[in-house]
Design a protein around this motif. Structure first.
Motif, PDB file in Angstrom:
ATOM      1  N   UNK A  23       0.856  -1.196   0.000  1.00  0.00           N
ATOM      2  CA  UNK A  23       0.000   0.000   0.000  1.00  0.00           C
ATOM      3  C   UNK A  23       0.889   1.242   0.000  1.00  0.00           C
ATOM      4  N   UNK A  24       0.503   2.221  -0.792  1.00  0.00           N
ATOM      5  CA  UNK A  24       1.235   3.487  -0.864  1.00  0.00           C
ATOM      6  C   UNK A  24       0.258   4.625  -0.579  1.00  0.00           C
ATOM      7  N   UNK A  25       0.759   5.673   0.100  1.00  0.00           N
ATOM      8  CA  UNK A  25      -0.073   6.837   0.407  1.00  0.00           C
ATOM      9  C   UNK A  25       0.671   8.115   0.066  1.00  0.00           C
ATOM     10  N   UNK A  26      -0.096   9.168  -0.210  1.00  0.00           N
ATOM     11  CA  UNK A  26       0.476  10.507  -0.366  1.00  0.00           C
ATOM     12  C   UNK A  26       0.268  11.240   0.960  1.00  0.00           C
ATOM     13  N   UNK A  27       0.652  12.481   1.023  1.00  0.00           N
ATOM     14  CA  UNK A  27       0.530  13.227   2.283  1.00  0.00           C
ATOM     15  C   UNK A  27      -0.923  13.504   2.670  1.00  0.00           C
ATOM     16  N   UNK A  28      -1.861  13.296   1.744  1.00  0.00           N
ATOM     17  CA  UNK A  28      -3.282  13.465   2.052  1.00  0.00           C
ATOM     18  C   UNK A  28      -3.973  12.126   2.296  1.00  0.00           C
ATOM     19  N   UNK A  29      -3.195  11.054   2.400  1.00  0.00           N
ATOM     20  CA  UNK A  29      -3.683   9.703   2.647  1.00  0.00           C
ATOM     21  C   UNK A  29      -4.388   9.077   1.454  1.00  0.00           C
ATOM     22  N   UNK A  30      -4.251   9.667   0.267  1.00  0.00           N
ATOM     23  CA  UNK A  30      -4.748   9.000  -0.931  1.00  0.00           C
ATOM     24  C   UNK A  30      -4.013   7.665  -0.986  1.00  0.00           C
ATOM     25  N   UNK A  31      -4.723   6.602  -1.298  1.00  0.00           N
ATOM     26  CA  UNK A  31      -4.164   5.256  -1.169  1.00  0.00           C
ATOM     27  C   UNK A  31      -4.225   4.496  -2.487  1.00  0.00           C
TER      28      UNK A  31
END
Length: 103
Positions: A23-31
């Protein structure tokens, strides 16, 4: 406040349970799953334009009082892209050569 730990890849809808190592996320928790980040998104978040990092694994066992998946349950709300695949491809192509720290 704990991360949401969203249950799926927003691009391909693949299940990403709380212990998913891909799982990968951006700083806004988009997954997103690692495969989509690497092969379809070129490490560009289609929502904010940022880069991705591996999503942390939340402990299932309560090693410290109140801190585990039982007490901070992962989200069960599936999230999907709000942009078309064509729009995502254009957005990612525009930013793919710009390093995440310079976006």
């Amino acid at each position: 406040m704990a991360l949401q730990l969203r249950p799926n890849c927003e691009y391909c809808d693949r299940d990403l349970p709380p212990n998913a190592t891909d799982a990968r996320i951006c700083s806004y928790e988009c997954t997103f799953c690692a495969d989509c980040v690497e092969t379809k998104l070129a490490n560009v978040c289609p929502n904010c334009g940022g880069g991705f990092a591996p999503r942390p694994i939340r402990p299932t066992q309560e090693w410290r009082p109140g801190v585990c998946t039982t007490n901070q349950a992962p989200s069960d709300k599936r999230v999907h892209l709000k942009y078309s695949l064509e729009d995502v491809a254009t957005h990612c192509a525009r930013l793919r050569e710009v390093p995440p720290e310079k976006r």
